[in-house]
Structure formats: C-alpha cells, structure tokens
Write a protein that holds these residues in place. Sequence first.
Motif, short mmCIF file in Angstrom:
data_model
loop_
_atom_site.label_atom_id
_atom_site.label_comp_id
_atom_site.label_asym_id
_atom_site.label_seq_id
_atom_site.Cartn_x
_atom_site.Cartn_y
_atom_site.Cartn_z
N UNK A 132 -27.44 -64.76 -18.24
CA UNK A 132 -27.15 -64.51 -19.64
C UNK A 132 -25.65 -64.67 -19.74
N UNK A 133 -25.02 -64.01 -18.86
CA UNK A 133 -23.44 -64.19 -18.87
C UNK A 133 -22.92 -65.60 -18.48
N UNK A 134 -23.66 -66.18 -17.80
CA UNK A 134 -22.92 -67.71 -17.33
C UNK A 134 -23.20 -68.44 -18.64
N UNK A 135 -24.26 -68.36 -19.60
CA UNK A 135 -24.60 -69.47 -20.46
C UNK A 135 -23.97 -68.87 -21.80
N UNK A 136 -23.25 -67.81 -21.83
CA UNK A 136 -22.49 -67.51 -23.15
C UNK A 136 -22.73 -66.23 -23.88
#
Length: 200
Positions: A132-136
């Motif tokens: 979730x953090x990686x994709x925004x």
Amino acid sequence: MAGTAVDEMPAVRATPLNELRQTIAQLPRPQMARLKIISLGSTETGKSCLIKRYCEERFIPKYIQTIGVDYGVKRVTVEGRDVRVSFWDLGGSGEYFEIRNEFYKDAQGALLVFDVTKTRSYAQLEMWLAESAKFGAKDMVIAVCANKVDLAAKRVVSESEAKKWASSKGLMYFETSASSGQNVATMFESLFRDTAMLRL
C-alpha cells in the motif's frame, strides 16, 4: 384625567412559507465530508464480510471472492458531522495485483484484516503495509482486524501476539467477527473517528 399616549407598534409582516423555503434553498450548503476507506488483507480473511456486516447488518456464510475491487458508499455521523464514506474493498488474490494498486492513492483509512485461524494471513500483514505504501497510500489511519474470533477452537494466532505486532506499528487493534458482529461497529466507528480527526 388625561389618557396616557401609547406609541403605535409598526405592523409586522409575516413571511410566506414558500418565500422562506426559497430563501433557505439559496443559502450555501456545507459540502459533506468524504472519507476513502480501503480494505487490505489476504483472500478469505473476511474483508468483504466485515464491510457487509457493518453496512447491511447481515452475514453471508458462503465465500464469494472479490473480483478485483468492490465499491460501496455509506453515510455516517462522526462526532456530530455528516460524513460520506466510500469503501473500496480490494481483492486479496495475487491475480488482482495490477488492479488494486490503482486504488491505494488518496486512501485516508484502512482495515487491515487477517484470519486468526490462518497463520499465513497474519504473516502477510507486513507485505500489505509495504504494498500500500509503495503504490501511493500515505499517512493512512489503519485498524488491524483479527477476524473470525468466533472460531476459537481453530485459532492459531493469539491475541497477545497480534496486539503486540499492531502496537509496534502504532496501529489500532480489534478482535472481530463478521459472523457474530463482535466489535465490527466499534472498529469502524473508531476508524472513522480517528481518520476524520487526522485527515479531514
């Protein structure tokens, strides 16, 4: 004896009801606050069932896999304020990886769900946070849901272990059951309250 002079009161005009309605209709209306809440977690952990239990107050025991992403809206009251909550229920299967990664951006809150009867779903919580953090997803308020606690005889992930992990990440923690409804409303209301406080 002379009478006392009394000033005449000005005539009061009653405003017609239709005129009042027109005036009120022209007043600026405050825009309803909006929250974007997403669900995270492996397949068969009960993400959709938790949302359905809260929104529709019912439980469907038959497993139906979420195909990609499911969407729903519910109007709620948070601290006396009307809020429109958009639920984005993300499919947990690897085949939907490309689809769900389009929906992390702008998410304000999330329920991170694992099944207390399946160690693998608990072990993958870190992966869901990283994805979730990686994709925004940034600065989301997250509620960890140890789901299916009604299946006590099959439980393999202890409350103390899971609660310790959530605490180490600074996340809220709830023992939930979509089947019985245990803590479902409490979890969502806490998630809405904290999200509205920090993100609206």
